[in-house]
Design an enzyme around this catalytic site. Sequence first.
Site, short mmCIF file in Angstrom:
data_model
loop_
_atom_site.label_atom_id
_atom_site.label_comp_id
_atom_site.label_asym_id
_atom_site.label_seq_id
_atom_site.Cartn_x
_atom_site.Cartn_y
_atom_site.Cartn_z
N CYS A 1 -21.87 52.75 63.44
CA CYS A 1 -22.27 51.33 63.42
C CYS A 1 -21.96 50.61 64.73
O CYS A 1 -22.41 49.49 64.94
CB CYS A 1 -21.59 50.62 62.26
N HIS B 1 -21.39 43.01 62.99
CA HIS B 1 -22.06 44.09 62.27
C HIS B 1 -22.04 43.74 60.79
O HIS B 1 -21.03 43.29 60.25
CB HIS B 1 -21.32 45.40 62.53
N ASN C 1 -26.43 47.33 54.97
CA ASN C 1 -25.81 47.82 56.20
C ASN C 1 -26.81 48.73 56.92
O ASN C 1 -27.05 49.85 56.48
CB ASN C 1 -24.53 48.59 55.83
#
Length: 357
Positions: A114, A254, A284
């Site tokens: 990520c 994020h 996500n």
Amino acid sequence: MAKNAVITGWGYYAPSRVLTNADLERIVDTTDEWITSRTGIKERRIASDGETTSTMSVRAARAALEKAHLRAQDVQLVIVGTASPDYLFPATACLVQAEIGAMKAGAFDVEAACTSFISALAIARGLIVSGVYENALVIGAETLSRLLNWKDRSTCVLFGDGAGACVLEATNASVGIESTVLHGDGSKGELLMVPAGASKLPASADTIERGLHFITMAGGEVFKLAVKSMADAAEEAIAEAGLSLDDIDVLIPHQANIRIIEGVAKRLHFPMEKVFVNIQRYGNTSAASIPIAICEAEATGRLRRGDKVLLVAFGGGFTWGAAVLEWFGAHDGMRPPSPLERAAQVLEDVVERVRPA
Ligand code: UT7
């Protein structure tokens, strides 16, 4: 050498297929209430057959290039941050480079889960500020739906697909990326991983039987470390930029879990009103989450010229990092100086210096 690297174009692509929490209730033993209260996610986008990390990247890249008024053939570097590339190799960046026609560009992928987008941004900025390149196309893109075990409710409800891209260009103006920080802790790698399919555990009937090609995650452990690490990286990047938290206009974190985002804001004593959140619509999307959020923040008026922006991410590896930048926005005739204009400036400076008083 250029003083700064500035984002002059941005674009994203999200697949049209929407998977809601209600849809998931029909696939695994879960509820909309559990997913919403534990993660903040209401729906996510899922790539359709034929869509891959490279095809989504291409859509995002074209939008970003158009915004920057930069022709693909003038792009000097393509970096794709992704943990779900089309192939182990060739790199997804090479597929993108060929498809958009950026035939003079170098191309490679960055894999920091990520944190991939911020990692790619940091590399591109370094190469621009050190004078190696004049511009770079930085992409974060994922097709994590293809790596999910759709029988594992603890992971399959969390992730989504998509791509976001930014064009970075050299400028002597005092705008652009002011700091980047990157960190890692490989000792925790096994807490979030895809165990098989590469050199350690090549694909075999056994690895398939044991479900080792899917994402596995110790969610609670990841959660705890994510909050602290993101807050620490944010403070470090702000200090490196010579700023304080009060100077930050927008935090674009994020988007992994609304509780992680709120935890980071709380730890930093940073108001949630200044935090951009779109996790409810995308879940996500790993490397794609920050560039998609940048695009949506800009489109909804949350990002304006001169705003100080803080980006922060945490992901598998473990990896984490942050960046501080001053938002420039679209050119509007204020394109940062071209190499020719820069050369003319240098010449002018020299003439100025040697001219008798
Ligand atoms: O992008 C960076 C990497 N990823 C992350 O940052 C994700 C970090 N972790 C998280 O976001 C959270 O830990 C999760 C959302 C993954 C899980 O939330 P949690 O509050 O930590 O829940 P938990 O894992 O402690 O599970 C609580 C309960 C368990 O049941 P028992 O053992 O208490 O009976 C799970 O089996 O919730 C159960 N559970 C579910 N129930 C309904 C787990 N997933 C689900 C589900 N629906 N989808």
